[in-house]
Design an enzyme around this catalytic site. Structure first.
Site, PDB file in Angstrom:
ATOM      1  N   HIS A  12       0.826  -1.217   0.000  1.00 36.86           N
ATOM      2  CA  HIS A  12       0.000   0.000   0.000  1.00 36.86           C
ATOM      3  C   HIS A  12       0.865   1.275   0.000  1.00 36.86           C
ATOM      4  CE1 HIS A  12      -0.201  -0.645   4.655  1.00 36.86           C
ATOM      5  NE2 HIS A  12       0.832   0.111   4.350  1.00 36.86           N
ATOM      6  N   HIS A  59      -1.600   4.845   9.575  1.00 39.47           N
ATOM      7  CA  HIS A  59      -0.232   5.335   9.776  1.00 39.47           C
ATOM      8  C   HIS A  59      -0.289   6.663  10.525  1.00 39.47           C
ATOM      9  CE1 HIS A  59      -0.115   2.634   6.274  1.00 39.47           C
ATOM     10  NE2 HIS A  59       1.151   2.429   6.529  1.00 39.47           N
ATOM     11  N   HIS A 193      10.494  -3.919   3.435  1.00 44.46           N
ATOM     12  CA  HIS A 193      10.905  -2.529   3.372  1.00 44.46           C
ATOM     13  C   HIS A 193      11.288  -2.016   4.749  1.00 44.46           C
ATOM     14  CE1 HIS A 193       6.566  -1.910   4.266  1.00 44.46           C
ATOM     15  NE2 HIS A 193       6.729  -0.611   4.417  1.00 44.46           N
ATOM     16  N   GLU A 240       4.502  -5.258   8.536  1.00 43.92           N
ATOM     17  CA  GLU A 240       3.135  -5.063   8.008  1.00 43.92           C
ATOM     18  C   GLU A 240       2.573  -6.351   7.423  1.00 43.92           C
ATOM     19  OE1 GLU A 240       2.850  -0.340   6.744  1.00 43.92           O
ATOM     20  OE2 GLU A 240       3.347  -1.767   5.181  1.00 43.92           O
TER      21      GLU A 240
HETATM   22  C1  DHB Z   1       5.962   3.806   2.561  1.00 45.85           C
HETATM   23  C2  DHB Z   1       4.951   3.923   3.501  1.00 45.85           C
HETATM   24  C3  DHB Z   1       4.177   2.810   3.825  1.00 45.85           C
HETATM   25  O1  DHB Z   1       3.143   2.889   4.704  1.00 45.85           O
HETATM   26  C4  DHB Z   1       4.436   1.588   3.270  1.00 45.85           C
HETATM   27  O2  DHB Z   1       3.668   0.550   3.662  1.00 45.85           O
HETATM   28  C5  DHB Z   1       5.451   1.463   2.326  1.00 45.85           C
HETATM   29  C6  DHB Z   1       6.211   2.579   1.976  1.00 45.85           C
HETATM   30  C7  DHB Z   1       6.753   5.021   2.174  1.00 45.85           C
HETATM   31  O3  DHB Z   1       6.596   6.052   2.840  1.00 45.85           O
HETATM   32  O4  DHB Z   1       7.523   4.938   1.216  1.00 45.85           O
HETATM   33 FE    FE Z   2       2.408   1.063   5.377  1.00 45.42          FE
END
Ligand code: DHB
Ligand code: FE
Length: 282
Positions: A12, A59, A193, A240
């Site tokens: 997302h 978030h 990530h 996540e």
């Molecule tokens: C980013 C933010 C998110 O909530 C995520 O799930 C993946 C990437 C971002 O800020 O790049």
């Molecule tokens: Fe996220």
């Protein structure tokens, strides 16, 4: 009776929503990612679900560190688009399904999942980006949505195994709703990530591929991965992925993977989409 016909797992990443909102999807950077969404969009348009349950995390948009629900269900008629600092995304308001949502709240709580109930809640990129990538840019979203939030922002998040069990309870809740509804459930977030600290930018294709494989073949054991394993292998925000276990738990033992796409990079993230048809409900 209502039934869950499929699960969709999808990242997302907010920048993916921005690329759509600003008309950048055909640029060289974004084109390979967006081409990969086409078949999933076609599948969804062809199956026309009556309602979607979208499992995502807020978030710090609707909630702050003052209030952190571990599991929450949205029962409102509609959910406004959150302002995440640049104004709300220019996408349609998200309509809810209060009848099914209240039925789910009752069923889940009486089955010992102590849900927080949201009568009012703005929804952020965690929910709107999955809608955008799977539905495109319509005037109105093609189906009502029940938002289901999981805390993955503040330690301690729930375990993957607990999320899988919540999925099971969601399936029971849906299947005890009288109306004939076709339901799709989304698990969102991930894949590997890390947005901050020394390992910012971490991507682990091997971990992500194994995760996608085991979602079909070995979901219950996969759901028992400890948080530390996500941190180590998939980066701090890779946790996540526990939300995908809610989606997988809501499907039966037998699923068919009908589509998968995996792409690096999308912002700082490995982005994926997977569509799993629920064969147990057939
Ligand atoms: C980013 C933010 C998110 O909530 C995520 O799930 C993946 C990437 C971002 O800020 O790049
Ligand atoms: Fe996220």
């Amino acid at each position: 009776m209502a039934r869950i016909i499929a699960g969709i797992g999808t990242s997302h990443v907010p920048a993916i929503g921005v690329a759509m909102d600003k008309g950048l999807t055909a640029t060289p950077y974004w084109d390979p990612l967006f081409k990969g969404y086409g078949p999933a969009r076609d599948w969804l348009a062809g199956h026309k679900p009556d309602v979607a349950i979208i499992v995502y995390n807020d978030h710090a948009s609707a909630f702050s560190l003052e209030l952190i629900p571990t599991f929450l269900i949205g029962v409102a008629d509609e959910f406004p688009i959150a302002d995440e600092g640049f104004g709300p995304r220019p996408v349609p308001v998200v309509k809810g399904h209060p009848e099914l949502a209240w039925h789910m709240a009752e069923s889940l709580i009486l089955n010992e999942f102590d849900m927080t109930i949201a009568n009012e809640m703005p929804v952020d990129h965690g929910l709107t980006v999955p809608l955008s990538v799977t539905c495109g840019q319509p005037q109105e979203w093609p189906f009502p949505v029940i938002p289901l939030c999981v805390n993955v922002v503040q330690y301690p998040p729930p375990t993957g195994a607990r999320c899988f069990k919540l999925g099971r309870a969601i399936r029971n809740a849906v299947e005890s709703f009288d109306e004939d509804l076709k339901v799709v459930i989304y698990g969102t977030g991930g894949m590997s990530h890390q947005l901050q600290g020394e390992r910012a930018g971490l991507i682990n294709r091997e971990f992500d591929t194994a995760f996608l494989n085991r979602l079909t073949s070995d979901p219950q054991a996969l759901s028992r991965l400890p948080h530390t394993e996500y941190m180590r292998e998939a980066g701090s925000e890779g946790v996540e992925l526990v939300m995908w276990h809610v989606m997988r738990g809501a499907l039966g033992d037998h699923v068919r993977e009908v589509y998968r796409h995996y792409h690096v990079p999308a912002s700082n993230t490995a982005a994926a989409i997977i569509v799993l048809e629920n064969r147990s409900a057939a």
